[in-house]
Design a protein around this motif. Structure first.
Motif, mmCIF file in Angstrom:
data_model
loop_
_atom_site.group_PDB
_atom_site.id
_atom_site.type_symbol
_atom_site.label_atom_id
_atom_site.label_comp_id
_atom_site.label_asym_id
_atom_site.label_seq_id
_atom_site.Cartn_x
_atom_site.Cartn_y
_atom_site.Cartn_z
ATOM 1 N N GLN A 92 0.840 -1.200 0.000
ATOM 2 C CA GLN A 92 0.000 0.000 0.000
ATOM 3 C C GLN A 92 0.871 1.245 0.000
ATOM 4 O O GLN A 92 1.829 1.347 0.755
ATOM 5 C CB GLN A 92 -0.899 0.022 1.224
ATOM 6 C CG GLN A 92 -1.767 1.249 1.310
ATOM 7 C CD GLN A 92 -2.676 1.235 2.522
ATOM 8 O OE1 GLN A 92 -2.744 0.250 3.241
ATOM 9 N NE2 GLN A 92 -3.366 2.332 2.743
ATOM 10 N N VAL A 93 0.535 2.177 -0.897
ATOM 11 C CA VAL A 93 1.274 3.442 -0.934
ATOM 12 C C VAL A 93 0.417 4.505 -1.623
ATOM 13 O O VAL A 93 -0.264 4.226 -2.603
ATOM 14 C CB VAL A 93 2.640 3.274 -1.638
ATOM 15 C CG1 VAL A 93 2.471 2.869 -3.077
ATOM 16 C CG2 VAL A 93 3.474 4.537 -1.537
ATOM 17 N N ASP A 94 0.425 5.692 -1.035
ATOM 18 C CA ASP A 94 -0.222 6.832 -1.678
ATOM 19 C C ASP A 94 0.792 7.458 -2.634
ATOM 20 O O ASP A 94 1.991 7.481 -2.354
ATOM 21 C CB ASP A 94 -0.668 7.873 -0.653
ATOM 22 C CG ASP A 94 -1.865 7.397 0.155
ATOM 23 O OD1 ASP A 94 -2.619 6.547 -0.357
ATOM 24 O OD2 ASP A 94 -2.029 7.862 1.289
ATOM 25 N N ASN A 95 0.287 7.971 -3.737
ATOM 26 C CA ASN A 95 1.144 8.609 -4.738
ATOM 27 C C ASN A 95 2.255 7.670 -5.195
ATOM 28 O O ASN A 95 3.410 8.058 -5.292
ATOM 29 C CB ASN A 95 1.730 9.923 -4.210
ATOM 30 C CG ASN A 95 0.662 10.873 -3.737
ATOM 31 O OD1 ASN A 95 -0.358 11.031 -4.392
ATOM 32 N ND2 ASN A 95 0.855 11.483 -2.594
ATOM 33 N N SER A 113 -1.901 11.313 -9.885
ATOM 34 C CA SER A 113 -1.230 10.385 -8.988
ATOM 35 C C SER A 113 -2.006 9.074 -8.885
ATOM 36 O O SER A 113 -3.224 9.077 -8.739
ATOM 37 C CB SER A 113 -1.117 11.023 -7.606
ATOM 38 O OG SER A 113 -0.526 10.142 -6.701
ATOM 39 N N LEU A 114 -1.283 7.964 -8.973
ATOM 40 C CA LEU A 114 -1.892 6.643 -8.787
ATOM 41 C C LEU A 114 -1.545 6.148 -7.390
ATOM 42 O O LEU A 114 -0.396 6.210 -6.960
ATOM 43 C CB LEU A 114 -1.369 5.667 -9.832
ATOM 44 C CG LEU A 114 -1.718 5.992 -11.278
ATOM 45 C CD1 LEU A 114 -1.123 4.955 -12.212
ATOM 46 C CD2 LEU A 114 -3.217 6.074 -11.475
ATOM 47 N N LYS A 147 3.478 15.097 -5.525
ATOM 48 C CA LYS A 147 4.527 14.559 -6.385
ATOM 49 C C LYS A 147 5.284 13.474 -5.636
ATOM 50 O O LYS A 147 5.554 13.595 -4.451
ATOM 51 C CB LYS A 147 5.465 15.697 -6.800
ATOM 52 C CG LYS A 147 6.502 15.272 -7.803
ATOM 53 C CD LYS A 147 7.191 16.498 -8.369
ATOM 54 C CE LYS A 147 8.329 16.146 -9.276
ATOM 55 N NZ LYS A 147 8.008 15.293 -10.381
ATOM 56 N N GLY A 148 5.613 12.417 -6.344
ATOM 57 C CA GLY A 148 6.425 11.348 -5.771
ATOM 58 C C GLY A 148 7.807 11.843 -5.408
ATOM 59 O O GLY A 148 8.265 12.867 -5.903
ATOM 60 N N SER A 149 8.491 11.112 -4.562
ATOM 61 C CA SER A 149 9.767 11.618 -4.065
ATOM 62 C C SER A 149 10.974 11.052 -4.788
ATOM 63 O O SER A 149 12.029 11.659 -4.758
ATOM 64 C CB SER A 149 9.887 11.294 -2.577
ATOM 65 O OG SER A 149 9.817 9.899 -2.378
ATOM 66 N N ILE A 150 10.855 9.930 -5.439
ATOM 67 C CA ILE A 150 12.022 9.299 -6.051
ATOM 68 C C ILE A 150 11.901 9.404 -7.558
ATOM 69 O O ILE A 150 10.939 8.935 -8.132
ATOM 70 C CB ILE A 150 12.145 7.835 -5.615
ATOM 71 C CG1 ILE A 150 12.286 7.764 -4.104
ATOM 72 C CG2 ILE A 150 13.313 7.169 -6.304
ATOM 73 C CD1 ILE A 150 12.193 6.386 -3.553
#
Length: 153
Positions: A92-95, A113-114, A147-150
């Protein structure tokens, strides 16, 4: 007598006015159409990365860079991509995968964002305001998207 042929000045002015009115209606409609198609293309591109994300999860790996999910460039003509690695064993993860849109000023810098739930269901959120719902791709909801971080390849 020799008859003159041609257009009068008033006739030409009427034609120019009609063209101006048509342009004033058509240009904004065309710009909205372009923005809608660009947001739809961004959603389509980012959705295609779900398969690679799921593959990594099923192999017991944690995707930490974009190349892990099958993309070889951080940027395209439609989006700048980012990915967030999950920390929960459920995946499980947001964004999880994000697309920062480019192009038309109405949608530029907006994020699609998915998000992945613990049960494996994917949802889409976007920070395109609900007031601009004509630009929100089908299958996405307006809400908080970050926004994603990586972004490493």
């Amino acid at each position: 007598m020799n008859a003159q042929k041609g257009f009068t000045l008033i006739e030409l002015m009427i034609v120019v006015a009609i063209i101006g009115i048509l342009a004033a209606i058509a240009i904004p409609a065309y710009q909205d159409y372009i923005a809608k198609s660009q947001s739809g293309a961004g959603y389509s591109e980012v959705s295609s990365l779900k398969t690679g994300y799921e593959t990594q999860l099923n192999e017991g790996k944690i995707p930490t860079k974009l190349s892990d999910v099958g993309i070889t460039a951080v940027s395209s003509t439609v989006c700048d991509y980012a990915i967030n690695a999950f920390t929960a064993t459920s995946g499980q993860v947001d964004n999880a995968i994000t697309c920062t849109l480019k192009g038309n000023p109405r949608i530029a810098t907006k994020i699609i964002s998915l998000n992945r739930s613990a049960t494996g269901a994917w949802t889409c959120t976007t920070d395109i305001p609900a007031t601009d719902d004509k630009f929100i791709p089908k299958g996405c909801v307006s809400g908080t998207a970050a926004k994603g971080s990586i972004v490493a390849l």
